[in-house]
Design a protein around this motif. Structure first.
Motif, PDB file in Angstrom:
ATOM      1  N   LEU A   8       0.863  -1.176   0.000  1.00  0.00           N
ATOM      2  CA  LEU A   8       0.000   0.000   0.000  1.00  0.00           C
ATOM      3  C   LEU A   8       0.902   1.229   0.000  1.00  0.00           C
ATOM      4  N   THR A   9       0.800   2.035  -1.037  1.00  0.00           N
ATOM      5  CA  THR A   9       1.658   3.210  -1.174  1.00  0.00           C
ATOM      6  C   THR A   9       1.086   4.382  -0.376  1.00  0.00           C
ATOM      7  N   LEU A  10       1.830   4.802   0.644  1.00  0.00           N
ATOM      8  CA  LEU A  10       1.398   5.897   1.520  1.00  0.00           C
ATOM      9  C   LEU A  10       2.521   6.903   1.672  1.00  0.00           C
ATOM     10  N   ASN A  11       2.149   8.191   1.795  1.00  0.00           N
ATOM     11  CA  ASN A  11       3.169   9.149   2.199  1.00  0.00           C
ATOM     12  C   ASN A  11       3.362   9.035   3.706  1.00  0.00           C
ATOM     13  N   ARG A  12       4.354   9.734   4.248  1.00  0.00           N
ATOM     14  CA  ARG A  12       4.706   9.542   5.658  1.00  0.00           C
ATOM     15  C   ARG A  12       3.554   9.921   6.587  1.00  0.00           C
ATOM     16  N   LYS A  13       2.846  11.008   6.309  1.00  0.00           N
ATOM     17  CA  LYS A  13       1.757  11.409   7.180  1.00  0.00           C
ATOM     18  C   LYS A  13       0.612  10.398   7.123  1.00  0.00           C
TER      19      LYS A  13
ATOM     20  N   LEU B  14      -2.381   6.130   9.802  1.00  0.00           N
ATOM     21  CA  LEU B  14      -2.863   4.751   9.817  1.00  0.00           C
ATOM     22  C   LEU B  14      -2.389   4.024  11.072  1.00  0.00           C
ATOM     23  N   VAL B  15      -1.110   4.177  11.408  1.00  0.00           N
ATOM     24  CA  VAL B  15      -0.579   3.529  12.613  1.00  0.00           C
ATOM     25  C   VAL B  15      -1.329   4.001  13.856  1.00  0.00           C
TER      26      VAL B  15
ATOM     27  N   PHE C 227      -6.122  20.456   7.189  1.00  0.00           N
ATOM     28  CA  PHE C 227      -5.011  19.647   6.673  1.00  0.00           C
ATOM     29  C   PHE C 227      -5.183  18.178   7.046  1.00  0.00           C
ATOM     30  N   ILE C 228      -5.833  17.899   8.191  1.00  0.00           N
ATOM     31  CA  ILE C 228      -6.094  16.512   8.575  1.00  0.00           C
ATOM     32  C   ILE C 228      -7.130  15.895   7.647  1.00  0.00           C
ATOM     33  N   TYR C 229      -8.152  16.653   7.335  1.00  0.00           N
ATOM     34  CA  TYR C 229      -9.221  16.137   6.478  1.00  0.00           C
ATOM     35  C   TYR C 229      -8.671  15.676   5.137  1.00  0.00           C
ATOM     36  N   SER C 230      -7.780  16.473   4.538  1.00  0.00           N
ATOM     37  CA  SER C 230      -7.262  16.107   3.217  1.00  0.00           C
ATOM     38  C   SER C 230      -6.412  14.848   3.279  1.00  0.00           C
ATOM     39  N   GLN C 231      -5.620  14.701   4.348  1.00  0.00           N
ATOM     40  CA  GLN C 231      -4.799  13.498   4.488  1.00  0.00           C
ATOM     41  C   GLN C 231      -5.669  12.268   4.705  1.00  0.00           C
ATOM     42  N   ILE C 232      -6.685  12.392   5.553  1.00  0.00           N
ATOM     43  CA  ILE C 232      -7.566  11.257   5.822  1.00  0.00           C
ATOM     44  C   ILE C 232      -8.384  10.902   4.584  1.00  0.00           C
ATOM     45  N   LYS C 233      -8.816  11.908   3.834  1.00  0.00           N
ATOM     46  CA  LYS C 233      -9.555  11.651   2.602  1.00  0.00           C
ATOM     47  C   LYS C 233      -8.729  10.797   1.650  1.00  0.00           C
ATOM     48  N   ASN C 234      -7.449  11.153   1.482  1.00  0.00           N
ATOM     49  CA  ASN C 234      -6.573  10.383   0.596  1.00  0.00           C
ATOM     50  C   ASN C 234      -6.331   8.976   1.139  1.00  0.00           C
ATOM     51  N   LEU C 235      -6.149   8.874   2.447  1.00  0.00           N
ATOM     52  CA  LEU C 235      -5.914   7.567   3.051  1.00  0.00           C
ATOM     53  C   LEU C 235      -7.135   6.676   2.914  1.00  0.00           C
ATOM     54  N   ARG C 236      -8.298   7.208   3.141  1.00  0.00           N
ATOM     55  CA  ARG C 236      -9.532   6.411   3.013  1.00  0.00           C
ATOM     56  C   ARG C 236      -9.698   5.883   1.599  1.00  0.00           C
ATOM     57  N   LYS C 237      -9.378   6.718   0.611  1.00  0.00           N
ATOM     58  CA  LYS C 237      -9.500   6.284  -0.785  1.00  0.00           C
ATOM     59  C   LYS C 237      -8.526   5.149  -1.090  1.00  0.00           C
TER      60      LYS C 237
ATOM     61  N   ILE D  34     -12.306   4.241   8.031  1.00  0.00           N
ATOM     62  CA  ILE D  34     -12.158   5.362   8.950  1.00  0.00           C
ATOM     63  C   ILE D  34     -13.476   6.119   8.941  1.00  0.00           C
ATOM     64  N   GLN D  35     -14.204   5.991  10.011  1.00  0.00           N
ATOM     65  CA  GLN D  35     -15.567   6.510  10.075  1.00  0.00           C
ATOM     66  C   GLN D  35     -15.583   7.873  10.784  1.00  0.00           C
ATOM     67  N   PRO D  36     -16.134   8.915  10.140  1.00  0.00           N
ATOM     68  CA  PRO D  36     -16.274  10.195  10.843  1.00  0.00           C
ATOM     69  C   PRO D  36     -17.290  10.079  11.978  1.00  0.00           C
ATOM     70  N   VAL D  37     -16.987  10.713  13.093  1.00  0.00           N
ATOM     71  CA  VAL D  37     -17.903  10.786  14.223  1.00  0.00           C
ATOM     72  C   VAL D  37     -18.237  12.260  14.413  1.00  0.00           C
ATOM     73  N   TYR D  38     -19.439  12.639  14.065  1.00  0.00           N
ATOM     74  CA  TYR D  38     -19.817  14.051  13.994  1.00  0.00           C
ATOM     75  C   TYR D  38     -19.501  14.809  15.283  1.00  0.00           C
ATOM     76  N   GLY D  39     -18.785  15.912  15.123  1.00  0.00           N
ATOM     77  CA  GLY D  39     -18.465  16.774  16.242  1.00  0.00           C
ATOM     78  C   GLY D  39     -17.394  16.254  17.181  1.00  0.00           C
ATOM     79  N   MET D  40     -16.830  15.067  16.869  1.00  0.00           N
ATOM     80  CA  MET D  40     -15.867  14.466  17.794  1.00  0.00           C
ATOM     81  C   MET D  40     -14.552  14.086  17.117  1.00  0.00           C
ATOM     82  N   GLY D  41     -14.607  13.515  15.915  1.00  0.00           N
ATOM     83  CA  GLY D  41     -13.386  13.111  15.245  1.00  0.00           C
ATOM     84  C   GLY D  41     -13.621  11.928  14.323  1.00  0.00           C
ATOM     85  N   TYR D  42     -12.815  10.871  14.488  1.00  0.00           N
ATOM     86  CA  TYR D  42     -12.897   9.707  13.624  1.00  0.00           C
ATOM     87  C   TYR D  42     -12.728   8.430  14.464  1.00  0.00           C
ATOM     88  N   ARG D  43     -13.174   7.312  13.851  1.00  0.00           N
ATOM     89  CA  ARG D  43     -12.998   6.016  14.502  1.00  0.00           C
ATOM     90  C   ARG D  43     -12.654   4.988  13.436  1.00  0.00           C
TER      91      ARG D  43
END
Length: 225
Positions: free
Chosen positions: A148-153, A158-159, A191-201, A212-221
């Motif tokens: 799986l090709t990922l950039n460092r962030k 993911l870790v 900046f987090i949203y864009s990284q997570i969007k790419n990772l999810r794809k 990676i599921q968004p949790v409204y008003g709280m973050g992700y799970r």
């Protein structure tokens, strides 16, 4: 987490202490050989940062002492001595890592976190969840053995999610762990949203059995599919 900084250069010792305390570590210090020997003999630490050149003795002898009392795990040597011999000797005596002065505090913090992360897995450097396998030493990830090709962030995100699977991870917490403590004053976390969007794809396209599921008003799970 308790960290012992064994360093005789007081300005550097203080700088390291302040940096690690910003990461919410409890930090103790020792300036000389005898003081360091007493502390490692009577107290347990999750990580020891050890200078080789100390008043009263060599840090390498502290490593030998740690090994003799079976406390030689989780030691990072920080030293201006850059010879191959010193590195090999330190690693042979049980040190986990070697960082040559001068170094950036961000790199030191990353080395400490990496060491503690490995410790949490019984000193194994891999972690898996569903059909995802991550090798933290080689900064590589795979889905069903397909790279799986990922950039460092993306890799760090993911870790962190796997380490906290099925838990809600807030954006500030994720920013601090992946981007560093200077992110605590960030105005927003786009900046987090864009990284997570790419990772999810990438996870979805690769057939990962996690999401990676968004949790409204709280973050992700991170969840299993």
């Amino acid at each position: 987490m308790n960290i012992l900084v064994i360093e005789d250069e007081l300005s550097l010792q203080e700088t390291i202490r302040e940096s690690l305390e910003k990461e919410n570590f409890h930090v103790e210090t020792a300036n000389a050989f005898d003081e360091a020997i007493n502390k490692v003999s009577f107290f347990d630490y999750d990580c020891i940062l050890l200078d080789i050149m100390l008043p009263g003795g060599s840090g390498l002898n502290i490593l030998r002492h740690l090994r003799s009392i079976e406390k030689g795990d989780n030691v990072i040597i920080i030293s201006a001595k850059d010879s191959v011999h010193d590195k090999i000797t330190g690693l042979d005596l049980g040190a986990d890592d070697y960082l040559t002065k001068p170094f950036h505090l961000a790199e030191l913090n990353a080395r400490v976190k990496s060491l503690l992360r490995r410790r949490s897995f019984g000193r194994k450097n891999t972690v898996s969840f569903q059909n995802i396998h991550v090798d933290m030493d080689n900064f590589s990830a795979s889905i069903d053995e397909t790279p799986l090709t990922l950039n460092r962030k993306e890799f760090d995100i993911l870790v962190y999610f796997i380490l906290n699977k099925n838990r809600i991870v807030s954006k500030p917490s994720l920013a601090e762990k992946v981007w560093g403590d200077y992110m605590e004053d960030a105005d927003d976390y786009d900046f987090i949203y864009s990284q997570i969007k790419n990772l999810r794809k990438k996870l979805r396209d690769g057939g990962a059995k996690i999401r990676i599921q968004p949790v409204y008003g709280m973050g992700y799970r991170l969840e299993a599919l």
